[in-house]
Design a protein around this motif. Structure first.
Motif, PDB file in Angstrom:
ATOM      1  N   MET A  79       0.838  -1.185   0.000  1.00  0.00           N
ATOM      2  CA  MET A  79       0.000   0.000   0.000  1.00  0.00           C
ATOM      3  C   MET A  79       0.886   1.252   0.000  1.00  0.00           C
ATOM      4  N   GLN A  80       0.517   2.220  -0.798  1.00  0.00           N
ATOM      5  CA  GLN A  80       1.306   3.445  -0.939  1.00  0.00           C
ATOM      6  C   GLN A  80       0.992   4.422   0.197  1.00  0.00           C
ATOM      7  N   GLN A  81       2.041   5.022   0.765  1.00  0.00           N
ATOM      8  CA  GLN A  81       1.875   5.991   1.846  1.00  0.00           C
ATOM      9  C   GLN A  81       1.471   7.345   1.263  1.00  0.00           C
ATOM     10  N   VAL A  82       0.571   8.018   1.938  1.00  0.00           N
ATOM     11  CA  VAL A  82       0.133   9.347   1.533  1.00  0.00           C
ATOM     12  C   VAL A  82       0.722  10.354   2.510  1.00  0.00           C
ATOM     13  N   LYS A  83       1.383  11.363   1.973  1.00  0.00           N
ATOM     14  CA  LYS A  83       1.957  12.403   2.812  1.00  0.00           C
ATOM     15  C   LYS A  83       0.967  13.563   2.888  1.00  0.00           C
ATOM     16  N   ILE A  84       0.629  13.947   4.097  1.00  0.00           N
ATOM     17  CA  ILE A  84      -0.316  15.037   4.316  1.00  0.00           C
ATOM     18  C   ILE A  84       0.437  16.199   4.948  1.00  0.00           C
ATOM     19  N   THR A  85       0.262  17.371   4.372  1.00  0.00           N
ATOM     20  CA  THR A  85       0.878  18.568   4.932  1.00  0.00           C
ATOM     21  C   THR A  85      -0.218  19.559   5.287  1.00  0.00           C
ATOM     22  N   GLN A  86       0.073  20.420   6.227  1.00  0.00           N
ATOM     23  CA  GLN A  86      -0.896  21.426   6.642  1.00  0.00           C
ATOM     24  C   GLN A  86      -0.982  22.517   5.579  1.00  0.00           C
ATOM     25  N   TYR A  87      -2.196  22.925   5.261  1.00  0.00           N
ATOM     26  CA  TYR A  87      -2.420  23.975   4.267  1.00  0.00           C
ATOM     27  C   TYR A  87      -2.014  25.320   4.855  1.00  0.00           C
TER      28      TYR A  87
END
Length: 99
Positions: free
Chosen positions: A1-9
């Protein structure tokens, strides 16, 4: 499964023109929330450069960051200094339904 990187807007990264800055601030004024308006001014200030704003307002960078964090409501005098230094013009007009 591919990791999703989340950053703060960060709105400051997307406020490039005076028109974008004015539209953003106008949308925040429509919410009638003083803390949100202060935060929006902080976002605009960071987009333009907090050090330059500090020089133009005569306030320290630290006090500007605190005042425009959205965690407190700055004095009206501070708001007026920031608005002037940002090159923003406030306009007063009657509500559609009058007073």
């Amino acid at each position: 499964m591919q990791q999703v990187k989340i950053t703060q807007y960060d709105p400051a990264q997307h406020l490039r023109t005076p028109e974008e800055m004015a539209a953003y601030l106008e949308a925040c004024f429509a919410e009638d929330d003083a803390a949100l308006i202060a935060k929006a001014l902080g976002d605009i200030a960071r987009a333009k450069g907090m050090s330059q704003l500090a020089r133009e307002t005569g306030l320290s960078r630290e006090s500007l960051y605190k005042a425009l964090s959205g965690e407190r409501i700055p004095s009206f005098g501070t708001i007026l200094k920031v608005i002037k230094a940002l090159g923003i013009k406030l306009r007063v007009e009657p509500l559609a339904h009058g007073v």
